[in-house]
Motif scaffolding. Structure first.
Motif, PDB file in Angstrom:
ATOM      1  N   ASP A   1       0.832  -1.207   0.000  1.00  0.00           N
ATOM      2  CA  ASP A   1       0.000   0.000   0.000  1.00  0.00           C
ATOM      3  C   ASP A   1       0.867   1.258   0.000  1.00  0.00           C
ATOM      4  O   ASP A   1       0.594   2.226  -0.726  1.00  0.00           O
ATOM      5  N   THR A   2       1.904   1.241   0.828  1.00  0.00           N
ATOM      6  CA  THR A   2       2.785   2.401   0.917  1.00  0.00           C
ATOM      7  C   THR A   2       3.536   2.619  -0.392  1.00  0.00           C
ATOM      8  O   THR A   2       3.710   3.757  -0.842  1.00  0.00           O
ATOM      9  N   GLU A   3       3.963   1.528  -1.026  1.00  0.00           N
ATOM     10  CA  GLU A   3       4.664   1.649  -2.300  1.00  0.00           C
ATOM     11  C   GLU A   3       3.755   2.261  -3.366  1.00  0.00           C
ATOM     12  O   GLU A   3       4.194   3.116  -4.156  1.00  0.00           O
ATOM     13  N   THR A   4       2.501   1.836  -3.409  1.00  0.00           N
ATOM     14  CA  THR A   4       1.552   2.401  -4.372  1.00  0.00           C
ATOM     15  C   THR A   4       1.426   3.908  -4.181  1.00  0.00           C
ATOM     16  O   THR A   4       1.442   4.682  -5.149  1.00  0.00           O
ATOM     17  N   TYR A   5       1.304   4.321  -2.931  1.00  0.00           N
ATOM     18  CA  TYR A   5       1.182   5.746  -2.620  1.00  0.00           C
ATOM     19  C   TYR A   5       2.453   6.502  -3.016  1.00  0.00           C
ATOM     20  O   TYR A   5       2.395   7.570  -3.652  1.00  0.00           O
ATOM     21  N   ILE A   6       3.613   5.963  -2.667  1.00  0.00           N
ATOM     22  CA  ILE A   6       4.884   6.653  -2.932  1.00  0.00           C
ATOM     23  C   ILE A   6       5.120   6.814  -4.429  1.00  0.00           C
ATOM     24  O   ILE A   6       5.528   7.888  -4.904  1.00  0.00           O
ATOM     25  N   ARG A   7       4.870   5.764  -5.187  1.00  0.00           N
ATOM     26  CA  ARG A   7       5.085   5.851  -6.639  1.00  0.00           C
ATOM     27  C   ARG A   7       4.201   6.937  -7.254  1.00  0.00           C
ATOM     28  O   ARG A   7       4.651   7.721  -8.106  1.00  0.00           O
ATOM     29  N   ALA A   8       2.946   6.993  -6.843  1.00  0.00           N
ATOM     30  CA  ALA A   8       2.034   7.997  -7.402  1.00  0.00           C
ATOM     31  C   ALA A   8       2.479   9.409  -7.039  1.00  0.00           C
ATOM     32  O   ALA A   8       2.465  10.324  -7.885  1.00  0.00           O
ATOM     33  N   GLU A   9       2.891   9.607  -5.797  1.00  0.00           N
ATOM     34  CA  GLU A   9       3.290  10.940  -5.353  1.00  0.00           C
ATOM     35  C   GLU A   9       4.608  11.390  -5.979  1.00  0.00           C
ATOM     36  O   GLU A   9       4.763  12.548  -6.376  1.00  0.00           O
ATOM     37  N   LEU A  10       5.572  10.476  -6.092  1.00  0.00           N
ATOM     38  CA  LEU A  10       6.841  10.847  -6.712  1.00  0.00           C
ATOM     39  C   LEU A  10       6.655  11.130  -8.205  1.00  0.00           C
ATOM     40  O   LEU A  10       7.332  12.013  -8.761  1.00  0.00           O
ATOM     41  N   SER A  11       5.727  10.428  -8.845  1.00  0.00           N
ATOM     42  CA  SER A  11       5.431  10.722 -10.257  1.00  0.00           C
ATOM     43  C   SER A  11       4.845  12.120 -10.395  1.00  0.00           C
ATOM     44  O   SER A  11       5.183  12.866 -11.328  1.00  0.00           O
ATOM     45  N   ARG A  12       3.991  12.481  -9.468  1.00  0.00           N
ATOM     46  CA  ARG A  12       3.403  13.831  -9.485  1.00  0.00           C
ATOM     47  C   ARG A  12       4.486  14.890  -9.293  1.00  0.00           C
ATOM     48  O   ARG A  12       4.522  15.912 -10.003  1.00  0.00           O
ATOM     49  N   ILE A  13       5.396  14.657  -8.341  1.00  0.00           N
ATOM     50  CA  ILE A  13       6.462  15.625  -8.077  1.00  0.00           C
ATOM     51  C   ILE A  13       7.411  15.706  -9.269  1.00  0.00           C
ATOM     52  O   ILE A  13       7.880  16.797  -9.646  1.00  0.00           O
ATOM     53  N   ALA A  14       7.698  14.572  -9.893  1.00  0.00           N
ATOM     54  CA  ALA A  14       8.582  14.574 -11.068  1.00  0.00           C
ATOM     55  C   ALA A  14       7.981  15.401 -12.194  1.00  0.00           C
ATOM     56  O   ALA A  14       8.699  16.143 -12.891  1.00  0.00           O
ATOM     57  N   ALA A  15       6.656  15.292 -12.386  1.00  0.00           N
ATOM     58  CA  ALA A  15       5.990  16.086 -13.420  1.00  0.00           C
ATOM     59  C   ALA A  15       6.078  17.569 -13.095  1.00  0.00           C
ATOM     60  O   ALA A  15       6.261  18.411 -13.991  1.00  0.00           O
ATOM     61  N   ARG A  16       5.987  17.911 -11.792  1.00  0.00           N
ATOM     62  CA  ARG A  16       6.097  19.323 -11.396  1.00  0.00           C
ATOM     63  C   ARG A  16       7.502  19.855 -11.660  1.00  0.00           C
ATOM     64  O   ARG A  16       7.677  21.004 -12.092  1.00  0.00           O
ATOM     65  N   ILE A  17       8.517  19.026 -11.416  1.00  0.00           N
ATOM     66  CA  ILE A  17       9.900  19.454 -11.653  1.00  0.00           C
ATOM     67  C   ILE A  17      10.114  19.768 -13.130  1.00  0.00           C
ATOM     68  O   ILE A  17      10.728  20.785 -13.492  1.00  0.00           O
ATOM     69  N   LYS A  18       9.605  18.908 -13.999  1.00  0.00           N
ATOM     70  CA  LYS A  18       9.770  19.114 -15.439  1.00  0.00           C
ATOM     71  C   LYS A  18       9.086  20.389 -15.911  1.00  0.00           C
ATOM     72  O   LYS A  18       9.539  21.039 -16.864  1.00  0.00           O
TER      73      LYS A  18
END
Length: 684
Positions: free
Chosen positions: A277-294
């Motif tokens: 469950d935690t991995e699912t949450y982390i992957r989604a949030e880091l993907s969101r942050i990566a998109a913001r960085i770009k």
């Protein structure tokens, strides 16, 4: 009876063992319940927006377990399910997700959701059992319209139902209306969700006249369980989902013979794949942050594959399946003032807090280490001021009402602590992962006043020197600092001073409450005596009159009413005498003089307004008078303190004169309190 006669001109009249029921035909029962319900405790309330929900793809095992237990169309074998887990394991998000699923259930001609109540320790409406039954009854009336006429009849026949015991309320507002429907087998089963039972910490006894903070929590929480048990024992079409921490007294109560046969117990800590469950949450949030960085042109563009699989796996392993750790870390990384890539790298490869005692002590070990890492990420030159600001916020956050945003509250504390404007905010800006450093509500924000902490575990961490080490926060330091600022401000007031600003209002309204909250002055005796001298230099009567005038029911900034009931008390029981060292009253003549000064001022302010027509009375003046009467009546009955000797008290004399010359004003003062108020006055 002070001008009231129920049996005027009656003769030779005897009534024994008689109960009088007042029937109010024009009363809108649903509106009545709504006005007195804790609407902020409901799952879809604006106070809880946006409501905490499980992240997509997480907590699926426990949600399926709940759905299978409830059954929707058939009643479960055991009508109560208790889900328990330590703080931070997503219990409230699970409750919110179940509420949403039931509301959106398809293929049914009714809503399976009967009612919800989300307790929250910092909300005056939601940390007490006082409004629990009223709130549940209102929601059931909305969910099951057939109940409305019977609830309405009960309310009309019992217009004082709010002053009855919770046990009477549950009988009159829920059980009897259901029984009046007749055959209950044809009524679809509804689920009642009670979240955060362990946060029901405040007693409703004498709630209006004396603050009882975090008192009798075991009694309150087991009382809620007993009310739920009473409801299920009547075979009503209701099931109950209760979520809480596994407090020992709750566990013991549910394991008793009376509960064991009707409760299904679920240990959330052992159910499901928390790491997944935690991995699912982390992957989604880091993907969101990566998109913001770009998309952020101010950040240097680097590795398009950031954060990379190795970094993700290390992060997931570090959480040990603790969703609170993951969400706190994500907030720390998603920093508007820094580069998320550097922050994540420092978090993963940085040195954790080397405390061997915490290595395997609890599920919070890794979280405490994360808190320590966040604190140490703040500039060292700023830490002393940062800790002072945290102390002030911890000491005073509950004094503010929900109308006061974070920045406004912190601005008040800055002024009283002697800091320049916005200095406090700048000192804690690096703590956005664990503090609410904006006025924007976040998912999980359930408080009714601007509590600075996103989660209670951070407050507990700061207050425990074994955990927080050099970052330990002492609330007593904050209270003394803010109290000093209040007294300094009040000592400088003149008749021409403008006290409409926020920090002046805070000082006038809350100085006595600060004294009450500073239980211990050990090692601060000289400072305490300086405070007594400062009190004697203040025109407290003028300050009390200003404080009364400042209370506005429609736009009140503060949670507690003025004056504090302890300001009326005599001798060593007065609010300014430390609770841990009551003997100081007998030892120090200065303290005795200060107590007399405080009492004279708060009582004099009542006399001031009693001499004026009612249209000039301030908001809540009736409550201030009632609390005075309540206290003096109680003291007169407590023999261990001897006779009060208050027969010539200036307020009592004013009230007696008012009753003699303007009895209608006495009745106006007693409108909310009724016969209880009048009876107390008569005995005095």
């Amino acid at each position: 009876m002070l001008g009231i006669s129920y049996f005027e001109n009656a003769k030779d009249f005897l009534a024994e063992n008689t109960t009088f029921n007042t029937y109010l035909p024009g009363l809108d029962a649903l509106q009545f319940l709504y006005e007195h319900a804790a609407t902020g405790a409901m799952h879809d309330s604006d106070e809880r927006y946006p409501p905490p929900l499980c992240h997509a793809g997480t907590r699926e095992v426990v949600i399926l377990r709940i759905k299978r237990w409830f059954g929707f169309l058939t009643k479960p074998d055991k009508p109560i399910m208790w889900i328990h887990a330590p703080a931070g394991y997503g219990k409230t998000a699970i409750a919110g997700t179940i509420s949403k699923l039931l509301e959106e259930a398809e293929g049914l001609d009714f809503s399976p959701l009967g009612a919800t109540f989300y307790f929250w320790r910092t909300s005056p409406d939601r940390n007490s059992p006082q409004r629990f039954i009223i709130t549940i009854a209102y929601q059931l009336a909305v969910a099951i319209p057939e109940l409305v006429p019977f609830i309405e009849s009960s309310v009309k026949r019992n217009p004082m139902i709010l002053r009855k015991t919770l046990e009477t309320q549950v009988q009159k507002l829920i059980i009897e209306p259901f029984k009046a429907l007749g055959e209950l087998d044809d009524i679809p089963n509804r689920l009642i969700i009670v979240d955060g039972l362990d946060e029901c910490i405040k007693s409703n006894q004498e709630y209006k006249v004396e603050r009882e903070y975090a008192e009798n929590q075991e009694k309150n929480q087991t009382r809620i369980l007993d009310l739920i048990n009473t409801l299920q024992s009547h075979q009503l079409p209701l099931s109950f989902l209760v979520l809480s921490r596994p407090e020992e007294w709750i566990k013991r109560h549910i394991q008793s013979a009376e509960f064991r046969r009707v409760v299904e117990v679920v240990d959330l800590y052992t159910l499901g794949d928390h790491l997944n469950d935690t991995e699912t949450y982390i992957r989604a949030e880091l993907s969101r942050i990566a998109a913001r960085i770009k998309a952020d042109e101010t950040l240097t563009q680097g590795d398009d594959e950031w954060p990379g699989e190795e970094m993700v796996q290390t992060f997931v392993k570090r959480t040990n399946g603790h969703i609170l750790y993951a969400s706190t870390a994500i907030r720390h990384i998603d920093n508007p003032y820094g580069d998320p890539r550097n922050l994540l790298d420092n978090l993963i490869h940085g040195v954790l807090y080397p405390n061997p005692d915490l290595a395997h002590s609890s599920p919070f070990s890794s979280l405490h280490e994360l808190y320590m890492q966040i604190m140490r990420s703040c500039p060292e030159s700023n830490r002393t001021l940062m800790i002072q600001v945290l102390e002030d916020m911890s000491a005073c956050d509950r004094y503010f009402s929900r109308r006061v945003g974070f920045h406004r509250a912190l601005g008040i504390l800055d002024r009283l602590a002697g800091r320049v404007p916005r200095q406090g905010f700048r000192a804690i800006r690096c703590l956005h992962a664990v503090l609410r450093v904006s006025d924007t509500r976040h998912a999980g924000d359930r408080g009714s006043h601007p509590s600075p902490f996103i989660h209670s575990s951070f407050s507990e961490f700061l207050g425990n020197p074994r955990l927080s080490s050099e970052f330990r926060v002492d609330r007593q330091n904050g209270r003394r600092r803010i109290l000093r600022g209040c007294l300094d401000l009040m000592s400088k007031l003149t008749p021409e001073s403008n006290t409409d600003d926020d920090h002046s209002q805070f000082a006038l309204r809350n100085w006595a409450l600060l004294f009450d909250d500073i239980w211990v002055w050990t090692s601060h005796e000289s400072e305490y005596l300086q405070f007594m001298e400062k009190l004697l230099s203040i025109d407290l009567l003028a300050c009390a009159i200003r404080a009364h005038n400042a209370q506005d029911l429609r736009n009140d900034m503060f949670s507690f009413r003025f004056p504090h009931i302890g300001a009326y008390k005599t001798g060593r029981l007065n609010v300014i005498v430390p609770q841990s060292t009551r003997h100081v009253f007998g030892d120090e003549p200065l303290v005795q003089i200060a107590v007399a000064h405080v009492r004279s001022a708060v009582e004099g302010s009542l006399v001031h307004f009693l001499s004026k027509p009612p249209e000039l009375w301030p908001s809540r003046f009736d409550d201030a008078v009632f609390r005075f009467i309540y206290d003096i009546d109680r003291r007169s009955k407590e023999e261990r303190y001897g006779s009060t000797g208050e027969s010539d008290n200036q307020v009592l004399c004013a009230l007696r004169g008012l009753n003699k010359h303007h009895p209608e004003r006495i009745l106006m003062l007693g409108q909310e309190y009724g016969d209880d108020y009048i009876t107390r006055l008569e005995t005095l």
